[in-house]
Design an enzyme around this catalytic site. Sequence first.
Site, short mmCIF file in Angstrom:
data_model
loop_
_atom_site.label_atom_id
_atom_site.label_comp_id
_atom_site.label_asym_id
_atom_site.label_seq_id
_atom_site.Cartn_x
_atom_site.Cartn_y
_atom_site.Cartn_z
CE LYS A 91 -4.45 -1.56 1.55
NZ LYS A 91 -4.26 -3.00 1.91
CD GLU A 113 -11.11 4.67 1.69
OE1 GLU A 113 -11.02 5.88 1.41
OE2 GLU A 113 -10.48 3.79 1.08
CB SER A 379 -0.10 -8.25 -1.06
OG SER A 379 -0.85 -9.11 -0.21
C1 LIG Z 1 -5.08 -4.08 1.58
C2 LIG Z 1 -4.33 -5.31 1.33
C3 LIG Z 1 -4.70 -6.19 0.28
C4 LIG Z 1 -5.90 -5.99 -0.58
O1 LIG Z 1 -5.89 -4.84 -1.35
P1 LIG Z 1 -5.67 -4.88 -2.92
O2 LIG Z 1 -6.05 -3.50 -3.34
O3 LIG Z 1 -6.59 -5.92 -3.47
O4 LIG Z 1 -4.26 -5.19 -3.17
C5 LIG Z 1 -3.91 -7.32 0.06
N1 LIG Z 1 -2.86 -7.60 0.83
C6 LIG Z 1 -2.48 -6.80 1.86
C7 LIG Z 1 -1.31 -7.18 2.66
C8 LIG Z 1 -3.21 -5.63 2.14
O5 LIG Z 1 -2.83 -4.85 3.15
#
Ligand SMILES: *Cc1c(COP(=O)(O)O)cnc(C)c1O
Length: 390
Positions: A91, A113, A379
């Site tokens: 993010k 948000e 992610s």
């Molecule tokens: C917020 C988040 C997601 C989901 O958000 P996307 O916009 O679909 O990438 C996935 N993995 C992590 C670690 C997150 O913090």
Amino acid sequence: MKDRIPDKTGHFGIFGGRFVPETLIYALDELEKEYTKSKKDKNFAKDFDYLLREYAGRPTPLYLAKNLSRVLKIKKIYLKREDLLHTGAHKINNTLGQVLLAVKMGKSRLIAETGAGQHGVATATVAALFGLKCDIYMGEEDITRQGLNVMRMKLLGARVISVKSGTRTLKDAMTEALRDWVTNVRNTYYVIGTVAGPRPYPEMVRNFQAVIGREARSQILKKEKRLPDYLVACVGGGSNAIGLFHPFFDDAKVKMIGVEAAGLGLYSGKHSASLEAGGVGVLHGSKSKILEDESGQIKNAHSIAAGLDYPGVGPEHAYYREIKRAVYVSVTDKEALEGFKLLSQSEGIIPALESAHALSYLKKSARQFKDSIVIVCLSGRGDKDLHEPH
Ligand SMILES: *Cc1c(COP(=O)(O)O)cnc(C)c1O
């Protein structure tokens, strides 16, 4: 091809666009103008690259997970290590890009948000870095569930505003943030955390996150002298997935798989699989696949992974699905927990429960990937998820 989507009106096929009250048009136009300008601005690119490198910790490794590959009997699984970034997830790529725009536009205040608090933390982080005021809208229900992230945001200097309307969760927080923006647009910048929202957000967030796929593409070419067979990523709003997928769009042989949250099961009604089980509708300013009931009311999403718990999905994914450029599948809470444990114990890497959905799909469909080189987007890291039963 890939650079032609979205079109000038922000549409990806029939999806996307701008479905907002008249009062927001000015703010969106102003943002779009600045964003368009920034695309050709060498200094903007330089500042963004600098922050990604020196502050966030890019490039992230493309790690060959030998143990996991052996356990699952898959030729080669590579992990794109977004979990190693500052604040622990992808993010930050997006919030750094957007804060640079906010500063260029002369805004002194950021709002956002947040559901689980991850995007709130990433926004509060860049606000602190640039000395901007920061207000985070968060549902009352989520504030009690996500105490640690609330403490983080406060420590970073942000104010966390409790939203008591509706279901007191993410979708209500997003509505309140939009309302705030309309009133305070002169000094306020609204940071959206995923590839959703009205034009220009889906394209803009995608392009800020595309650094994931650009790096992965050149890293795999260096390591394997060829492109991967598969890309796999979890999909909440869809920003980490589209960030990985987009730079491979024109590589027709590279298959893409997005993994949504099936929660307690698609037939339980408690899930977040908008692509697999939703209908076409409008949510938060754009048209996409969303979870709604018979009368068109937005349904509450459910997932064990707070970051996937969103009743919509970015319009570009709805489009990729429609043109069959990517396929979308889902795994349940229970399966995700297996992925969580599997990576922790085979590689010594604790993944975010969101990312564990992608890993769990590899496990579930290992046969399909037997002779393949697969890149999985990791992610985020899983420290935040240790309170879940596992
Ligand atoms: C917020 C988040 C997601 C989901 O958000 P996307 O916009 O679909 O990438 C996935 N993995 C992590 C670690 C997150 O913090």
